[in-house]
Design a protein around this motif. Structure first.
Motif, PDB file in Angstrom:
ATOM      1  N   GLY A   1      16.411  19.293   2.394  1.00  0.00           N
ATOM      2  CA  GLY A   1      17.577  18.434   2.570  1.00  0.00           C
ATOM      3  C   GLY A   1      17.374  17.029   2.024  1.00  0.00           C
ATOM      4  O   GLY A   1      16.385  16.726   1.361  1.00  0.00           O
ATOM      5  N   PHE A   2      18.336  16.176   2.303  1.00  0.00           N
ATOM      6  CA  PHE A   2      18.296  14.783   1.872  1.00  0.00           C
ATOM      7  C   PHE A   2      17.408  13.981   2.798  1.00  0.00           C
ATOM      8  O   PHE A   2      17.219  14.330   3.960  1.00  0.00           O
ATOM      9  CB  PHE A   2      19.706  14.163   1.935  1.00  0.00           C
ATOM     10  N   THR A   3      16.890  12.864   2.287  1.00  0.00           N
ATOM     11  CA  THR A   3      16.131  11.944   3.114  1.00  0.00           C
ATOM     12  C   THR A   3      16.719  10.558   2.943  1.00  0.00           C
ATOM     13  O   THR A   3      16.867  10.080   1.818  1.00  0.00           O
ATOM     14  CB  THR A   3      14.642  11.906   2.706  1.00  0.00           C
ATOM     15  N   VAL A   4      17.055   9.914   4.048  1.00  0.00           N
ATOM     16  CA  VAL A   4      17.516   8.531   4.029  1.00  0.00           C
ATOM     17  C   VAL A   4      16.291   7.654   4.264  1.00  0.00           C
ATOM     18  O   VAL A   4      15.497   7.916   5.165  1.00  0.00           O
ATOM     19  CB  VAL A   4      18.562   8.277   5.134  1.00  0.00           C
ATOM     20  N   TYR A   5      16.139   6.620   3.427  1.00  0.00           N
ATOM     21  CA  TYR A   5      15.028   5.673   3.564  1.00  0.00           C
ATOM     22  C   TYR A   5      15.566   4.339   4.066  1.00  0.00           C
ATOM     23  O   TYR A   5      16.577   3.850   3.575  1.00  0.00           O
ATOM     24  CB  TYR A   5      14.312   5.462   2.219  1.00  0.00           C
ATOM     25  N   PHE A   6      14.851   3.772   5.043  1.00  0.00           N
ATOM     26  CA  PHE A   6      15.199   2.472   5.601  1.00  0.00           C
ATOM     27  C   PHE A   6      14.106   1.482   5.240  1.00  0.00           C
ATOM     28  O   PHE A   6      12.920   1.809   5.315  1.00  0.00           O
ATOM     29  CB  PHE A   6      15.321   2.559   7.127  1.00  0.00           C
ATOM     30  N   PHE A   7      14.504   0.269   4.851  1.00  0.00           N
ATOM     31  CA  PHE A   7      13.525  -0.761   4.529  1.00  0.00           C
ATOM     32  C   PHE A   7      12.707  -1.101   5.764  1.00  0.00           C
ATOM     33  O   PHE A   7      13.223  -1.120   6.878  1.00  0.00           O
ATOM     34  CB  PHE A   7      14.200  -2.034   3.998  1.00  0.00           C
ATOM     35  N   ALA A   8      11.438  -1.397   5.534  1.00  0.00           N
ATOM     36  CA  ALA A   8      10.531  -1.822   6.604  1.00  0.00           C
ATOM     37  C   ALA A   8       9.686  -2.961   6.060  1.00  0.00           C
ATOM     38  O   ALA A   8       9.248  -2.918   4.910  1.00  0.00           O
ATOM     39  CB  ALA A   8       9.633  -0.664   7.037  1.00  0.00           C
ATOM     40  N   GLU A   9       9.468  -3.979   6.867  1.00  0.00           N
ATOM     41  CA  GLU A   9       8.580  -5.066   6.449  1.00  0.00           C
ATOM     42  C   GLU A   9       7.155  -4.568   6.324  1.00  0.00           C
ATOM     43  O   GLU A   9       6.412  -4.993   5.460  1.00  0.00           O
ATOM     44  CB  GLU A   9       8.659  -6.224   7.437  1.00  0.00           C
ATOM     45  N   SER A  10       6.775  -3.643   7.215  1.00  0.00           N
ATOM     46  CA  SER A  10       5.425  -3.082   7.228  1.00  0.00           C
ATOM     47  C   SER A  10       5.498  -1.639   7.699  1.00  0.00           C
ATOM     48  O   SER A  10       5.967  -1.375   8.810  1.00  0.00           O
ATOM     49  CB  SER A  10       4.532  -3.892   8.182  1.00  0.00           C
ATOM     50  N   ILE A  11       5.051  -0.717   6.877  1.00  0.00           N
ATOM     51  CA  ILE A  11       5.067   0.687   7.288  1.00  0.00           C
ATOM     52  C   ILE A  11       4.141   0.901   8.480  1.00  0.00           C
ATOM     53  O   ILE A  11       4.479   1.626   9.410  1.00  0.00           O
ATOM     54  CB  ILE A  11       4.735   1.626   6.112  1.00  0.00           C
ATOM     55  N   GLU A  12       2.991   0.244   8.497  1.00  0.00           N
ATOM     56  CA  GLU A  12       2.080   0.400   9.638  1.00  0.00           C
ATOM     57  C   GLU A  12       2.742  -0.078  10.931  1.00  0.00           C
ATOM     58  O   GLU A  12       2.634   0.568  11.975  1.00  0.00           O
ATOM     59  CB  GLU A  12       0.766  -0.375   9.414  1.00  0.00           C
TER      60      GLU A  12
END
Length: 141
Positions: A82-93
């Protein structure tokens, strides 16, 4: 929204997140992404059936956590399905720690995306997969 403000055809306009427990999943996303704006419930749109979201950016994008039928059996959404929505993050950790604290899981660890940044995939407590993206600010100059 007027006809002059309409985005071009093919622009993302709605993000739907399925859930068996709408209020619980709303709590997860509200704690994870405090910038999301939640629209008030109405008689027509009861809080146990839908939690509607409007995003500050991009303009015109909205969404909702939508109640699944009781007999709907779901498996966790795997990578590549399926599709994946990506959200901005200041830090993935930082966001990864918060996701785990709130009951979500990592399904793809932080991965380099060329020189531009990094991405990772997670599942929320209902098994919906989503991604986060961290920009490599050192290469934005």
């Amino acid at each position: 929204m007027s006809a002059n403000e309409m985005p071009p055809e093919g622009s993302p306009c709605w993000i739907e997140i399925p859930a068996h427990d709408v209020p619980a999943l709303k709590n997860f996303y509200a704690a994870l992404f405090p910038s999301w704006e939640w629209k008030p419930s109405t008689e027509e749109y009861k809080p146990e059936n839908i939690a509607m979201i409007s995003f500050k950016q991009p303009s015109g994008l909205s969404g909702g956590i939508i109640k699944l039928p009781a007999d709907c059996v779901r498996d966790e959404q795997k990578n590549g399905v399926g599709f994946t929505v990506y959200f901005f993050a200041e830090s993935i950790e930082g966001i990864q720690a918060k996701i785990h604290e709130l009951g979500g899981k990592t399904c793809l660890e932080k991965t380099e995306q060329g020189k531009n940044g990094w991405y990772a995939n997670f599942t929320d407590p209902e098994g919906n997969r989503f991604g986060t993206y961290e920009v490599n600010l050192a290469n934005m100059k």
